[in-house]
Scaffold this motif. Sequence first.
Motif, mmCIF file in Angstrom:
data_model
loop_
_atom_site.group_PDB
_atom_site.id
_atom_site.type_symbol
_atom_site.label_atom_id
_atom_site.label_comp_id
_atom_site.label_asym_id
_atom_site.label_seq_id
_atom_site.Cartn_x
_atom_site.Cartn_y
_atom_site.Cartn_z
ATOM 1 N N ILE A 286 -12.342 0.380 -7.912
ATOM 2 C CA ILE A 286 -12.826 -0.419 -6.841
ATOM 3 C C ILE A 286 -14.178 -0.314 -6.765
ATOM 4 O O ILE A 286 -15.032 -0.987 -6.075
ATOM 5 N N THR B 220 -10.796 -5.726 -2.394
ATOM 6 C CA THR B 220 -11.387 -4.588 -1.762
ATOM 7 C C THR B 220 -10.780 -3.976 -0.635
ATOM 8 O O THR B 220 -10.627 -2.700 -0.411
ATOM 9 N N TRP C 202 -15.632 -2.769 -8.731
ATOM 10 C CA TRP C 202 -15.494 -4.390 -8.254
ATOM 11 C C TRP C 202 -16.160 -4.319 -7.106
ATOM 12 O O TRP C 202 -16.619 -5.471 -6.926
ATOM 13 N N ALA D 159 0.835 -1.247 0.100
ATOM 14 C CA ALA D 159 0.132 -0.224 0.119
ATOM 15 C C ALA D 159 0.905 1.290 -0.154
ATOM 16 O O ALA D 159 0.386 2.316 -0.620
ATOM 17 N N ALA E 249 -7.491 -1.938 -1.556
ATOM 18 C CA ALA E 249 -7.793 -0.682 -1.821
ATOM 19 C C ALA E 249 -8.185 0.367 -0.866
ATOM 20 O O ALA E 249 -7.884 1.504 -0.590
ATOM 21 N N THR E 250 -9.052 -0.352 0.345
ATOM 22 C CA THR E 250 -9.358 0.590 1.426
ATOM 23 C C THR E 250 -7.908 0.928 2.131
ATOM 24 O O THR E 250 -7.848 2.093 2.625
ATOM 25 N N TYR F 254 2.021 1.664 -3.564
ATOM 26 C CA TYR F 254 1.006 2.208 -4.412
ATOM 27 C C TYR F 254 0.699 3.758 -4.032
ATOM 28 O O TYR F 254 0.728 4.541 -4.807
ATOM 29 N N LEU G 120 -7.643 3.922 -8.708
ATOM 30 C CA LEU G 120 -7.871 2.764 -8.119
ATOM 31 C C LEU G 120 -9.248 2.911 -7.562
ATOM 32 O O LEU G 120 -10.040 1.876 -7.440
ATOM 33 N N ASN G 121 -9.823 4.127 -7.080
ATOM 34 C CA ASN G 121 -11.077 4.417 -6.673
ATOM 35 C C ASN G 121 -12.062 3.962 -7.617
ATOM 36 O O ASN G 121 -13.092 3.529 -7.349
ATOM 37 N N SER H 17 -4.506 7.168 -7.099
ATOM 38 C CA SER H 17 -5.433 7.028 -6.414
ATOM 39 C C SER H 17 -6.773 7.121 -6.726
ATOM 40 O O SER H 17 -7.848 6.160 -6.486
ATOM 41 N N CYS I 77 -5.062 1.430 0.901
ATOM 42 C CA CYS I 77 -4.337 2.339 0.338
ATOM 43 C C CYS I 77 -4.990 3.757 0.281
ATOM 44 O O CYS I 77 -4.196 4.813 0.577
ATOM 45 N N ASN I 78 -6.344 3.870 0.610
ATOM 46 C CA ASN I 78 -6.916 4.952 0.771
ATOM 47 C C ASN I 78 -6.973 5.618 2.072
ATOM 48 O O ASN I 78 -6.549 6.689 2.274
#
Length: 358
Positions: free
Chosen positions: A43, A182, A46, A25, A185-186, A28, A39-40, A36, A188-189
């Motif tokens: 996701i 999922t 997704w 993370a 991705a969370t 990325y 990715l959002n 970002s 990373c955010n």
Amino acid sequence: MSSLKPKIANTGANVGLFIAFLLAAVAYSNLGIKYSGYLNQFIVLWAAVGTLIIVIVMPVMAPTHPSAKWVFTEFQNTTGYANSGLTFFLGMLQAGWSLIGYENGAQIAEGTKNADVTGPRGIVISIIGAIAQGIVLCVATLFSIQDLEELQERSLFPLATLFVRATNESLAAFFMVLLIVTQFATLCNVLLAASQLTWSMARDGAITPYPEFWYKLSGKQQVPLRILFLLATICIIVIMPTFRSEVYWSAIMSTAVICINVSYGLPFVCRLIWRRQDMPKGRFDLGQYSLPINIIAIAWIAFFCVILCIPTVSPVAPETMNWACLMIGAIVIFSLAFWFLGGRRTYKGPMQTLAEKH
């Protein structure tokens, strides 16, 4: 039913995976806010498609289904407390852990156009979406349970057990991949949002020593890479005591939910005490509902934090004690010491640009 033997059943492997995902993370997030956004966008699709697949396929393939009466009205108290109302409130820990992170969208939105509108809208949309998705997933899950006692006893991987019992091992693995992507991705955010918040604190002189070292940006994308590594290091240090005690992990979860909710409530408290009448208004405004919503939010957060400090089972033993209150006390002491020993000397108030530092 065939017995399920977990492939990974030791703390070392779990912590190792935690660190691996954390470093991935960081890598990325170092690509910048542009990636970002990519990715959002991915996701959202997704998660939407993945949710539909799980809530449709799992109940359809489940060998048996509990009754609707059991799904919507059954209440089981296995905590040891005689008061069912208290048991209900203690069960809110899971909901509290799910309904957090509202601020991430606002922090990430700082790097977008019309942030004063897109940030609040993102918060509202995320809350409504989380509630709707949570209700659908809960209903589908409850109708797919085959053996409730097995899920309660299999504390290592109860979700994987649910998927296998309701479908088969191949589909269960596919469902877990949907969830892992999922969650990554969370992560990373959350990491990106936390780095931007920490960078802002360093810029304003609230992080010492050497705030100028921490607010230095790196690369063409101007990413706070040093802070990303700092946050990753803190997370790794915090996770290490789980090698000694599983109770520690439960305390970390409760403490995290409490601290995050308190951080949401503090601006509301400051607004009610000092800026009730002359609060500046932006383009996104709740109007006449703003003040009542603030009061309700503060009352709920205060009540919720008390509930989350109560042990989840009775009688209470060292292994079942809720140590969140002790950890919160340690955090308060550390924060106050950090402020009085250094922060109050270097903090000059919020700054809009780096030029103000010089």
